[in-house]
Design an enzyme around this catalytic site. Structure first.
Site, short mmCIF file in Angstrom:
data_model
loop_
_atom_site.label_atom_id
_atom_site.label_comp_id
_atom_site.label_asym_id
_atom_site.label_seq_id
_atom_site.Cartn_x
_atom_site.Cartn_y
_atom_site.Cartn_z
N ASN A 9 -112.30 -119.68 45.51
CA ASN A 9 -113.34 -119.76 44.47
C ASN A 9 -114.10 -121.05 44.69
O ASN A 9 -113.60 -122.14 44.40
CB ASN A 9 -112.64 -119.73 43.10
CG ASN A 9 -113.60 -120.04 41.95
OD1 ASN A 9 -114.82 -119.99 42.12
ND2 ASN A 9 -113.05 -120.35 40.78
N LYS A 11 -116.69 -122.11 43.23
CA LYS A 11 -117.34 -122.62 42.01
C LYS A 11 -118.80 -122.98 42.32
O LYS A 11 -119.40 -122.37 43.20
CB LYS A 11 -116.55 -123.79 41.42
CG LYS A 11 -115.06 -123.44 41.26
CD LYS A 11 -114.30 -124.41 40.43
CE LYS A 11 -112.84 -123.94 40.34
NZ LYS A 11 -112.01 -124.79 39.49
N HIS A 97 -112.56 -116.79 34.03
CA HIS A 97 -112.05 -118.08 34.51
C HIS A 97 -112.07 -119.07 33.33
O HIS A 97 -112.95 -119.02 32.48
CB HIS A 97 -112.93 -118.59 35.66
CG HIS A 97 -112.34 -119.79 36.34
ND1 HIS A 97 -112.44 -121.05 35.81
CD2 HIS A 97 -111.62 -119.91 37.48
CE1 HIS A 97 -111.81 -121.89 36.61
NE2 HIS A 97 -111.30 -121.22 37.63
N GLU A 99 -113.00 -121.98 33.07
CA GLU A 99 -114.26 -122.72 32.91
C GLU A 99 -115.29 -121.86 32.19
O GLU A 99 -116.09 -122.37 31.40
CB GLU A 99 -114.77 -123.18 34.30
CG GLU A 99 -113.92 -124.33 34.83
CD GLU A 99 -113.78 -124.39 36.34
OE1 GLU A 99 -114.58 -123.75 37.06
OE2 GLU A 99 -112.84 -125.07 36.81
N GLU A 169 -103.74 -119.31 35.80
CA GLU A 169 -104.24 -120.64 36.13
C GLU A 169 -104.09 -121.55 34.92
O GLU A 169 -104.95 -121.55 34.04
CB GLU A 169 -105.72 -120.57 36.53
CG GLU A 169 -105.99 -119.68 37.72
CD GLU A 169 -107.30 -120.03 38.40
OE1 GLU A 169 -107.27 -120.29 39.60
OE2 GLU A 169 -108.35 -120.07 37.72
N GLY A 175 -108.08 -128.37 39.18
CA GLY A 175 -108.92 -129.48 39.64
C GLY A 175 -108.38 -130.84 39.26
O GLY A 175 -109.05 -131.86 39.38
N SER A 215 -104.82 -126.38 41.58
CA SER A 215 -104.48 -127.43 42.56
C SER A 215 -103.53 -126.96 43.66
O SER A 215 -102.67 -127.72 44.12
CB SER A 215 -103.91 -128.66 41.85
OG SER A 215 -104.86 -129.21 40.97
N GLY A 237 -110.57 -126.20 44.82
CA GLY A 237 -110.91 -127.36 45.66
C GLY A 237 -110.56 -127.18 47.13
O GLY A 237 -111.38 -127.48 48.01
P1 PGA Z 1 -108.37 -125.81 41.90
O1 PGA Z 1 -109.12 -124.61 41.15
O2 PGA Z 1 -107.63 -125.19 43.06
O3 PGA Z 1 -109.46 -126.75 42.32
O4 PGA Z 1 -107.43 -126.42 40.90
C1 PGA Z 1 -108.53 -123.34 40.99
C2 PGA Z 1 -109.46 -122.46 40.18
O5 PGA Z 1 -110.04 -122.94 39.21
O6 PGA Z 1 -109.64 -121.26 40.48
#
Ligand code: PGA
Length: 257
Positions: A9, A11, A97, A99, A169, A175, A215, A237
């Protein structure tokens, strides 16, 4: 058996040139690998879908989108429909998600509508669920996840759910560099599968892929992916670095069973 999936992803990152370079680097590396039982998905921003789609067209990587409109079509300025995504070759769509929920105020009802749109377009929904830090500290994670699952899946029959991926998640791990321990991930994945088994059937629950996200990186992927109820990863990330993402694919191919 549940499908094994590694999904990236991106983002709201990369301009078109950078995105194409990233997709090419992953594509070239994956083409050289033997991928026998892993599905790989790249979910770039909407603006990159066509170009990234061309790069991965003749390979083992499927095109994904990060979001979708809850409406079919019409006067919804700025929205992108599931049929539009499908027409670009999108096969999987990330829905709900954290976010989207926290920053854009997406509700359970909207997420449910999005699930419907994605299924109607014959795409695969990746339904994200996850508790925040406050909820985890109050030990409310099970209730939160159950509510998010029930809201997103309400009223859908088993035949729809045969084509479903869930991504757990924990918001406090996204993140942040903080990862759920393999034990915490396994406990929640087991809880999710158990809930699906009680609500639908044990057979169906075994078929649904449950990905872990938050993460994930090469250093912790082995332990996370070897948990029995973890069927893959949704990577943020680390999906922005071709080397790391390719390494995660290699680990997934080896460890996910
Ligand atoms: P991250 O994000 O690996 O940067 O923690 C995962 C996600 O939000 O799908």
């Amino acid at each position: 058996m549940a499908r094994k999936i590694i999904a990236g992803n991106w983002k709201m990152n990369t301009n078109l040139k950078e995105g194409k370079e990233l997709a090419k680097a992953v594509q070239v590396a994956v083409q050289k690998m033997e991928v026998t039982h892993l599905s790989i998905v790249l979910a770039p921003p909407y603006t990159h879908l066509t170009e990234v789609g061309k790069i991965i067209e003749k390979g083992k990587i499927a095109l994904g989108a990060q979001n979708v409109s809850s409406y079919e079509n019409g006067a919804y300025t700025g929205d992108v429909s599931a049929t539009m995504l499908k027409s670009l070759g999108v096969e999987a769509v990330i829905i709900g998600h954290s976010e989207r929920r926290a920053i854009f105020g997406e509700t359970g009802a909207q997420i449910r509508e999005k699930m419907q749109r994605v299924w109607e377009s014959n795409c695969l929904p990746i339904l994200c669920v996850g508790e925040n830090l406050e909820q985890r500290k109050a030990n409310e994670q099970d209730a939160v996840i159950k509510k998010q699952l029930d809201e997103g899946l309400e009223g859908f029959g088993e035949s729809r759910l045969e084509n479903l991926v869930i991504a757990y998640e924990p918001v406090w791990a996204i993140g942040t560099g903080e990862t759920a321990s393999p034990r915490q991930a396994q406990d929640m994945h087991h809880f999710i599968r158990n809930h699906l088994s009680n609500t639908y059937s044990a057979t169906l629950a075994q078929e649904i892929s449950i990905l872990y996200g938050g993460s994930v990186k090469p250093a912790n992927a082995h332990d996370l992916f070897s948990q029995p109820d973890v069927n893959g990863g949704l990577i943020g990330g680390a999906a922005l670095k071709a080397e790391d993402f390719v390494e995660l694919i290699k680990i997934g191919e080896k460890v996910l069973r």
